[in-house]
Motif scaffolding. Structure first.
Motif, PDB file in Angstrom:
ATOM      1  N   HIS A  75      45.841   5.655  55.613  1.00 45.42           N
ATOM      2  CA  HIS A  75      44.792   5.397  54.622  1.00 45.42           C
ATOM      3  C   HIS A  75      43.434   5.534  55.302  1.00 45.42           C
ATOM      4  N   LEU A  76      42.554   6.298  54.703  1.00 46.29           N
ATOM      5  CA  LEU A  76      41.164   6.434  55.144  1.00 46.29           C
ATOM      6  C   LEU A  76      40.282   6.317  53.911  1.00 46.29           C
ATOM      7  N   GLN A  77      39.546   5.224  53.812  1.00 42.35           N
ATOM      8  CA  GLN A  77      38.690   4.995  52.646  1.00 42.35           C
ATOM      9  C   GLN A  77      37.224   5.014  53.079  1.00 42.35           C
ATOM     10  N   PRO A  78      36.512   6.109  52.789  1.00 43.56           N
ATOM     11  CA  PRO A  78      35.113   6.191  53.192  1.00 43.56           C
ATOM     12  C   PRO A  78      34.192   5.453  52.219  1.00 43.56           C
ATOM     13  N   SER A  79      33.096   4.952  52.756  1.00 40.68           N
ATOM     14  CA  SER A  79      32.040   4.348  51.939  1.00 40.68           C
ATOM     15  C   SER A  79      30.738   4.401  52.734  1.00 40.68           C
ATOM     16  N   GLU A  80      29.659   4.067  52.065  1.00 31.96           N
ATOM     17  CA  GLU A  80      28.342   3.938  52.703  1.00 31.96           C
ATOM     18  C   GLU A  80      27.948   5.174  53.509  1.00 31.96           C
ATOM     19  N   MET A  81      28.214   6.365  52.967  1.00 36.98           N
ATOM     20  CA  MET A  81      27.870   7.590  53.681  1.00 36.98           C
ATOM     21  C   MET A  81      26.375   7.865  53.587  1.00 36.98           C
ATOM     22  N   LYS A  82      25.799   8.196  54.723  1.00 40.53           N
ATOM     23  CA  LYS A  82      24.399   8.624  54.805  1.00 40.53           C
ATOM     24  C   LYS A  82      24.383   9.931  55.591  1.00 40.53           C
ATOM     25  N   ILE A  83      23.557  10.872  55.129  1.00 41.99           N
ATOM     26  CA  ILE A  83      23.491  12.184  55.760  1.00 41.99           C
ATOM     27  C   ILE A  83      22.032  12.565  55.970  1.00 41.99           C
ATOM     28  N   SER A  84      21.744  13.060  57.160  1.00 42.15           N
ATOM     29  CA  SER A  84      20.456  13.657  57.465  1.00 42.15           C
ATOM     30  C   SER A  84      20.752  15.075  57.921  1.00 42.15           C
ATOM     31  N   ALA A  85      20.091  16.070  57.321  1.00 35.76           N
ATOM     32  CA  ALA A  85      20.493  17.450  57.591  1.00 35.76           C
ATOM     33  C   ALA A  85      19.325  18.412  57.657  1.00 35.76           C
ATOM     34  N   THR A  86      19.528  19.460  58.448  1.00 32.23           N
ATOM     35  CA  THR A  86      18.699  20.659  58.469  1.00 32.23           C
ATOM     36  C   THR A  86      19.661  21.816  58.202  1.00 32.23           C
ATOM     37  N   PRO A  87      19.185  23.038  58.097  1.00 33.33           N
ATOM     38  CA  PRO A  87      20.122  24.146  57.854  1.00 33.33           C
ATOM     39  C   PRO A  87      21.162  24.359  58.968  1.00 33.33           C
TER      40      PRO A  87
END
Length: 127
Positions: free
Chosen positions: A64-76
């Motif tokens: 079981h893998l339950q993701p939450s609270e995802m935050k992403i910072s991105a450039t190309p």
């Protein structure tokens, strides 16, 4: 932050989660950079080969893998993901349950596309 890149990373994070659950080493091989540096919650530094071997050998089995609270910072060309992951499984045939926070660095290249270049996990001690 380019929204199309964020959408791509969200989809890749889901592909990675599914591959980890299935111990799909072919998919993991495509998603993980050859020069991966991963520091686990015990402070061990692992390579791509270490990660793939753990799945391939059955040393690590995730139920079981339950993701939450995802935050992403991105450039190309680069994305940093922070995601909380509640998980259960077995490690070396012993059952475990964990609440971890992962930080992953995804790198984009024209030859390989998006790959996980680096990662770190730590226990979540407060909710």
């Amino acid at each position: 932050m380019p929204s199309h890149v964020v959408d791509q990373i969200v989809a890749l994070e889901e592909r990675l989660r599914i591959a980890m659950l299935a111990a799909d080493c072919d998919a993991l091989d495509q998603l993980i950079a050859a020069d991966l540096i991963f520091t686990d919650h015990m402070g061990r530094v692992l390579s791509k080969a270490d990660d793939l071997d753990a799945h391939r050998s059955g040393l690590l089995k995730l139920d079981h893998l339950q993701p939450s609270e995802m935050k992403i910072s991105a450039t190309p060309q680069l994305a940093v993901v922070s995601v909380r992951m509640k998980m259960t499984g077995t490690y070396d045939e012993g059952p475990f349950a964990a609440d971890l926070r992962y930080t992953r660095v995804w790198r984009h290249s024209t030859s390989a596309g998006w790959e996980v270049l680096a990662g770190h996990s730590s226990h979540v001690v407060a909710t």
